[in-house]
Design a protein around this motif. Structure first.
Motif, mmCIF file in Angstrom:
data_model
loop_
_atom_site.group_PDB
_atom_site.id
_atom_site.type_symbol
_atom_site.label_atom_id
_atom_site.label_comp_id
_atom_site.label_asym_id
_atom_site.label_seq_id
_atom_site.Cartn_x
_atom_site.Cartn_y
_atom_site.Cartn_z
ATOM 1 N N ALA A 150 18.424 0.148 12.160
ATOM 2 C CA ALA A 150 17.445 1.246 12.145
ATOM 3 C C ALA A 150 17.009 1.550 10.717
ATOM 4 C CB ALA A 150 18.034 2.483 12.803
ATOM 5 N N LYS A 151 17.960 1.597 9.797
ATOM 6 C CA LYS A 151 17.606 1.870 8.392
ATOM 7 C C LYS A 151 16.748 0.755 7.811
ATOM 8 C CE LYS A 151 21.287 5.023 7.215
ATOM 9 N NZ LYS A 151 22.379 5.358 6.315
ATOM 10 N N ALA A 152 17.063 -0.491 8.155
ATOM 11 C CA ALA A 152 16.250 -1.612 7.671
ATOM 12 C C ALA A 152 14.838 -1.541 8.250
ATOM 13 C CB ALA A 152 16.919 -2.936 8.035
ATOM 14 N N GLU A 153 14.740 -1.161 9.508
ATOM 15 C CA GLU A 153 13.423 -1.062 10.162
ATOM 16 C C GLU A 153 12.560 0.014 9.518
ATOM 17 O OE1 GLU A 153 10.203 -1.635 12.574
ATOM 18 O OE2 GLU A 153 11.949 -2.934 12.324
ATOM 19 N N VAL A 154 13.135 1.190 9.256
ATOM 20 C CA VAL A 154 12.318 2.247 8.660
ATOM 21 C C VAL A 154 11.989 1.947 7.208
ATOM 22 C CG1 VAL A 154 13.187 3.997 10.237
ATOM 23 C CG2 VAL A 154 14.213 3.781 8.003
ATOM 24 N N TRP A 155 12.825 1.161 6.548
ATOM 25 C CA TRP A 155 12.504 0.771 5.175
ATOM 26 C C TRP A 155 11.317 -0.198 5.166
ATOM 27 C CZ3 TRP A 155 13.973 2.903 0.795
ATOM 28 C CH2 TRP A 155 13.649 2.254 -0.389
ATOM 29 N N ARG A 156 11.304 -1.137 6.134
ATOM 30 C CA ARG A 156 10.202 -2.112 6.215
ATOM 31 C C ARG A 156 8.918 -1.486 6.739
ATOM 32 N NH1 ARG A 156 14.255 -5.412 8.427
ATOM 33 N NH2 ARG A 156 13.473 -4.907 10.492
ATOM 34 N N ASN A 157 9.034 -0.610 7.714
ATOM 35 C CA ASN A 157 7.861 -0.021 8.373
ATOM 36 C C ASN A 157 7.991 1.501 8.401
ATOM 37 O OD1 ASN A 157 6.760 -2.595 9.125
ATOM 38 N ND2 ASN A 157 8.365 -2.696 10.662
ATOM 39 N N PRO A 158 7.722 2.170 7.289
ATOM 40 C CA PRO A 158 7.878 3.634 7.265
ATOM 41 C C PRO A 158 6.816 4.331 8.109
ATOM 42 C CG PRO A 158 6.974 2.863 5.195
ATOM 43 C CD PRO A 158 7.295 1.642 6.000
ATOM 44 N N TYR A 159 7.114 5.580 8.428
ATOM 45 C CA TYR A 159 6.176 6.432 9.160
ATOM 46 C C TYR A 159 4.883 6.553 8.355
ATOM 47 C CZ TYR A 159 4.584 10.588 11.696
ATOM 48 O OH TYR A 159 3.865 11.479 12.442
ATOM 49 N N PRO A 160 3.733 6.499 8.992
ATOM 50 C CA PRO A 160 2.473 6.587 8.251
ATOM 51 C C PRO A 160 2.385 7.857 7.408
ATOM 52 C CG PRO A 160 2.061 5.936 10.521
ATOM 53 C CD PRO A 160 3.518 6.292 10.424
ATOM 54 N N GLY A 161 2.169 7.654 6.123
ATOM 55 C CA GLY A 161 2.032 8.768 5.198
ATOM 56 C C GLY A 161 3.343 9.226 4.580
ATOM 57 N N ALA A 162 4.462 8.591 4.924
ATOM 58 C CA ALA A 162 5.765 8.972 4.373
ATOM 59 C C ALA A 162 6.350 7.796 3.596
ATOM 60 C CB ALA A 162 6.721 9.376 5.481
ATOM 61 N N SER A 163 7.180 8.116 2.629
ATOM 62 C CA SER A 163 7.838 7.075 1.842
ATOM 63 C C SER A 163 9.046 6.550 2.610
ATOM 64 C CB SER A 163 8.283 7.638 0.495
ATOM 65 O OG SER A 163 9.322 8.567 0.685
ATOM 66 N N PRO A 164 9.505 5.338 2.292
ATOM 67 C CA PRO A 164 10.721 4.835 2.937
ATOM 68 C C PRO A 164 11.929 5.734 2.689
ATOM 69 C CG PRO A 164 9.559 3.037 1.863
ATOM 70 C CD PRO A 164 8.862 4.308 1.464
ATOM 71 N N GLU A 165 12.004 6.351 1.511
ATOM 72 C CA GLU A 165 13.115 7.252 1.213
ATOM 73 C C GLU A 165 13.099 8.478 2.135
ATOM 74 O OE1 GLU A 165 10.991 6.099 -1.138
ATOM 75 O OE2 GLU A 165 12.269 4.760 -2.303
ATOM 76 N N ALA A 166 11.914 9.011 2.381
ATOM 77 C CA ALA A 166 11.788 10.156 3.291
ATOM 78 C C ALA A 166 12.168 9.762 4.714
ATOM 79 C CB ALA A 166 10.375 10.715 3.250
ATOM 80 N N CYS A 167 11.856 8.540 5.099
ATOM 81 C CA CYS A 167 12.205 8.069 6.443
ATOM 82 C C CYS A 167 13.713 7.912 6.592
ATOM 83 C CB CYS A 167 11.493 6.753 6.730
ATOM 84 S SG CYS A 167 9.704 6.932 6.823
ATOM 85 N N ILE A 168 14.384 7.385 5.556
ATOM 86 C CA ILE A 168 15.843 7.261 5.582
ATOM 87 C C ILE A 168 16.473 8.647 5.643
ATOM 88 C CG2 ILE A 168 17.869 6.507 4.264
ATOM 89 C CD1 ILE A 168 16.428 4.141 5.385
ATOM 90 N N ALA A 169 15.908 9.595 4.890
ATOM 91 C CA ALA A 169 16.421 10.970 4.921
ATOM 92 C C ALA A 169 16.257 11.579 6.313
ATOM 93 C CB ALA A 169 15.704 11.811 3.874
ATOM 94 N N ALA A 170 15.159 11.259 6.993
ATOM 95 C CA ALA A 170 14.956 11.762 8.357
ATOM 96 C C ALA A 170 16.000 11.181 9.311
ATOM 97 C CB ALA A 170 13.552 11.428 8.839
ATOM 98 N N LEU A 171 16.339 9.897 9.140
ATOM 99 C CA LEU A 171 17.388 9.297 9.962
ATOM 100 C C LEU A 171 18.729 9.997 9.731
ATOM 101 C CD1 LEU A 171 16.878 5.419 9.749
ATOM 102 C CD2 LEU A 171 16.343 6.930 11.639
ATOM 103 N N ASP A 172 19.030 10.265 8.471
ATOM 104 C CA ASP A 172 20.290 10.936 8.154
ATOM 105 C C ASP A 172 20.323 12.349 8.733
ATOM 106 O OD1 ASP A 172 21.198 8.686 6.839
ATOM 107 O OD2 ASP A 172 20.536 9.368 4.863
ATOM 108 N N GLU A 173 19.187 13.030 8.712
ATOM 109 C CA GLU A 173 19.114 14.386 9.280
ATOM 110 C C GLU A 173 19.344 14.348 10.792
ATOM 111 O OE1 GLU A 173 18.843 18.413 9.351
ATOM 112 O OE2 GLU A 173 18.828 17.167 7.561
ATOM 113 N N ILE A 174 18.772 13.373 11.453
ATOM 114 C CA ILE A 174 18.975 13.209 12.895
ATOM 115 C C ILE A 174 20.455 12.921 13.166
ATOM 116 C CG2 ILE A 174 18.443 11.757 14.909
ATOM 117 C CD1 ILE A 174 16.106 13.459 14.221
ATOM 118 N N ALA A 175 21.074 12.078 12.326
ATOM 119 C CA ALA A 175 22.480 11.713 12.516
ATOM 120 C C ALA A 175 23.385 12.933 12.420
ATOM 121 C CB ALA A 175 22.884 10.669 11.485
ATOM 122 N N ARG A 176 23.066 13.874 11.530
ATOM 123 C CA ARG A 176 23.888 15.075 11.400
ATOM 124 C C ARG A 176 23.800 15.971 12.628
ATOM 125 N NH1 ARG A 176 22.460 14.500 5.947
ATOM 126 N NH2 ARG A 176 20.563 15.733 6.133
#
Length: 91
Positions: A56-82
């Motif tokens: 999942a982290k590799a996928e969001v790094w390769r294909n981030p949400y439109p208008g968001a940076s890959p770092e912001a997408c990884i942070a969103a994954l971590d927030e969901i995980a918590r």
């Protein structure tokens, strides 16, 4: 002027599949099977598969949400995980 009972919608009225970064991140986690849904109650549960989280982290790094940076997408994954537990709260 007679009214037309069959109104036609414009073809370009399609909206994006996900409206928020958090919703998109949850969708990625479910696609990669890092998060599963309780079959009885519908709550999201951590599947406890580290490889799925890495995919999942590799996928969001390769294909981030439109208008968001890959770092912001990884942070969103971590927030969901918590916010997701290992067991369903109703089981």
């Amino acid at each position: 002027m007679p009214s037309n009972p069959q109104r036609k919608l414009p073809l370009n009225a399609a909206r994006p599949a996900y409206r928020t970064l958090a919703g998109w991140a949850l969708g990625i986690l479910m696609d990669e099977r890092a998060v599963v849904e309780c079959p009885h109650h519908g709550h999201r549960v951590d599947h406890a598969d580290p490889d799925a989280w890495n995919r999942a982290k590799a996928e969001v790094w390769r294909n981030p949400y439109p208008g968001a940076s890959p770092e912001a997408c990884i942070a969103a994954l971590d927030e969901i995980a918590r916010g997701i537990g290992d067991t369903c709260p109703e089981c």
